[in-house]
Design a protein around this motif. Structure first.
Motif, PDB file in Angstrom:
ATOM      1  N   LYS A 119      42.162  50.570  42.409  1.00 46.25           N
ATOM      2  CA  LYS A 119      42.553  49.317  43.055  1.00 46.25           C
ATOM      3  C   LYS A 119      42.184  48.131  42.179  1.00 46.25           C
ATOM      4  N   ASN A 120      43.064  47.131  42.147  1.00 48.83           N
ATOM      5  CA  ASN A 120      42.750  45.874  41.482  1.00 48.83           C
ATOM      6  C   ASN A 120      41.899  45.014  42.399  1.00 48.83           C
ATOM      7  N   GLU A 121      41.016  44.223  41.808  1.00 48.26           N
ATOM      8  CA  GLU A 121      40.111  43.383  42.599  1.00 48.26           C
ATOM      9  C   GLU A 121      40.878  42.444  43.531  1.00 48.26           C
ATOM     10  N   ASN A 123      43.416  42.928  45.189  1.00 47.28           N
ATOM     11  CA  ASN A 123      43.990  43.593  46.366  1.00 47.28           C
ATOM     12  C   ASN A 123      42.951  44.253  47.261  1.00 47.28           C
ATOM     13  N   ILE A 124      41.676  44.024  46.979  1.00 46.95           N
ATOM     14  CA  ILE A 124      40.608  44.704  47.711  1.00 46.95           C
ATOM     15  C   ILE A 124      40.626  44.344  49.205  1.00 46.95           C
ATOM     16  N   ALA A 127      43.466  45.869  51.108  1.00 44.45           N
ATOM     17  CA  ALA A 127      43.376  47.335  51.126  1.00 44.45           C
ATOM     18  C   ALA A 127      42.447  47.838  52.223  1.00 44.45           C
ATOM     19  N   ILE A 134      36.070  51.644  50.073  1.00 45.18           N
ATOM     20  CA  ILE A 134      36.350  51.057  48.766  1.00 45.18           C
ATOM     21  C   ILE A 134      35.059  51.140  47.966  1.00 45.18           C
ATOM     22  N   TYR A 310      37.145  49.276  40.648  1.00 51.77           N
ATOM     23  CA  TYR A 310      37.404  49.549  42.057  1.00 51.77           C
ATOM     24  C   TYR A 310      38.354  50.733  42.266  1.00 51.77           C
ATOM     25  N   PHE A 311      38.095  51.455  43.360  1.00 54.49           N
ATOM     26  CA  PHE A 311      39.024  52.470  43.834  1.00 54.49           C
ATOM     27  C   PHE A 311      38.878  52.617  45.334  1.00 54.49           C
ATOM     28  N   ALA A 312      39.900  53.173  45.953  1.00 54.75           N
ATOM     29  CA  ALA A 312      39.894  53.371  47.409  1.00 54.75           C
ATOM     30  C   ALA A 312      39.896  54.853  47.726  1.00 54.75           C
ATOM     31  N   TYR A 314      41.090  57.481  50.588  1.00 53.71           N
ATOM     32  CA  TYR A 314      41.970  57.649  51.741  1.00 53.71           C
ATOM     33  C   TYR A 314      41.752  59.033  52.355  1.00 53.71           C
ATOM     34  N   ASP A 323      48.293  50.575  41.988  1.00 49.94           N
ATOM     35  CA  ASP A 323      48.035  49.248  42.552  1.00 49.94           C
ATOM     36  C   ASP A 323      48.891  48.238  41.808  1.00 49.94           C
TER      37      ASP A 323
END
Length: 324
Positions: A119-121, A123-124, A127, A134, A310-312, A314, A323
């Motif tokens: 994930k880009n910062e 879009n945190i 998200a 996250i 960053y990563f998410a 799911y 992202d």
């Protein structure tokens, strides 16, 4: 429609462009997979890794079905699913991948599924609505010189590393000086600190074989010539990963920087054998409460890197695999 999809074996993955992916290359080693199978010895793993070709993109996904009692999980030997590409994933391919995973989940009657998606910062915040967690990966760039490395540490960590404590020795145990009793000592300490047997003796024996095969090492800490801490690191040409550790807790009050220095010794040693050192990740957001002990460990590790990656996570098929 996807141009071509095919299921591939682990040897194919190991020799593909994944050999240059720091998140997965070390996990494709046969000995690593043997460890995971033994660690989850009550489970059966079936390989359904696949390759997708669409327009100018090639997608690879290391993937297993973990059958445990009456439950089926889609993951990679118990780890989160990661999707890799040699090119940017288009929106059309993104949609097709989601449909592919839906079909796999339905066909194999999967009960649980977990994905890890970068994930880009920027879009945190948005998200957070759809994700379980996250987090931020802690990858230390071992190609940096000593000054650059230290500058990437948080200031309080740099101060901790300067402190010296008498009667404290740090030793690297690798294939040159390893003895079978070293991994046994770590196993017994791990059980003592945990208050229980956390994994089978065979997993520890596999760890020992990793060291003999030049794929791992231990940082041993002694105080007044008595072992008080062990940290095990597994590595390949690209990534060295902080695998497990145990320390006699009463010594944290005596040696304030015990684990700080153990990891720093590992960093110095790893510079000649790998390009990155992976310490794990720190939680930025979680839908559910996280154990305070886990958060404290994550907070400690995060001192080694100021930058966020960053990563998410799911627990369902993601809304996107990239992202934008």
């Amino acid at each position: 429609m996807i141009d071509k999809i095919s299921f591939v074996d682990f040897n194919y993955l190991k020799n593909s462009f994944l050999k240059d992916e720091k998140n997965i290359s070390h996990k494709l080693d046969e000995q690593y997979m043997d460890f995971k199978k033994e660690y989850y010895k009550d489970s059966f793993f079936e390989n359904i890794s696949f390759k997708v070709e669409y327009e100018n993109s090639k997608v690879l996904c290391p993937l297993t079905i973990q059958s445990e009692k009456k439950k089926k999980k889609l993951n990679f030997f118990g780890d989160n699913i990661l999707v890799f590409t040699n090119n940017k994933i288009s929106k059309n391919l993104d949609l097709k991948l989601k449909e592919l995973f839906k079909n796999l989940k339905s066909k194999h009657m999967i009960d649980e599924i977990t994905f890890k998606v970068p994930k880009n910062e920027k879009n945190i915040e948005s998200a957070k609505k759809n994700v379980e967690k996250i987090k931020s990966d802690i990858f230390i760039d071992l190609t940096l010189n000593k000054t650059e490395l230290l500058n990437n540490f948080k200031p309080n960590l740099r101060n901790e590393l300067k402190k010296k404590y008498n009667n404290t020795q740090y030793e690297i145990i690798d294939y040159k000086n390893f003895r079978d009793k070293d991994i046994k000592e770590m196993m017994y300490m791990h059980e003592k600190v945990s208050g229980k047997i956390t994994r089978s003796e065979k997993t520890w024996n596999i760890n020992g074989e990793m060291i003999k095969n030049k794929k791992a090492f231990i940082v041993k800490v002694s105080y007044e010539d008595n072992p008080i801490s062990f940290s095990f690191f597994y590595h390949n040409h690209l990534t060295c990963t902080y695998f497990s550790s145990c320390s006699l807790r009463e010594y944290f009050k005596i040696i304030k920087n015990l684990q700080h220095k153990a990891i720093y010794h590992a960093i110095e040693y790893s510079k000649s054998i790998s390009k990155n050192l992976y310490l794990g990740s720190s939680t930025i957001f979680s839908k559910n409460n996280i154990d305070e002990k886990v958060l404290n460990i994550e907070k400690f590790k995060s001192k080694f890197l100021k930058k966020k990656n960053y990563f998410a996570i799911y627990n369902e098929i993601p809304d996107t695999f990239m992202d934008y």
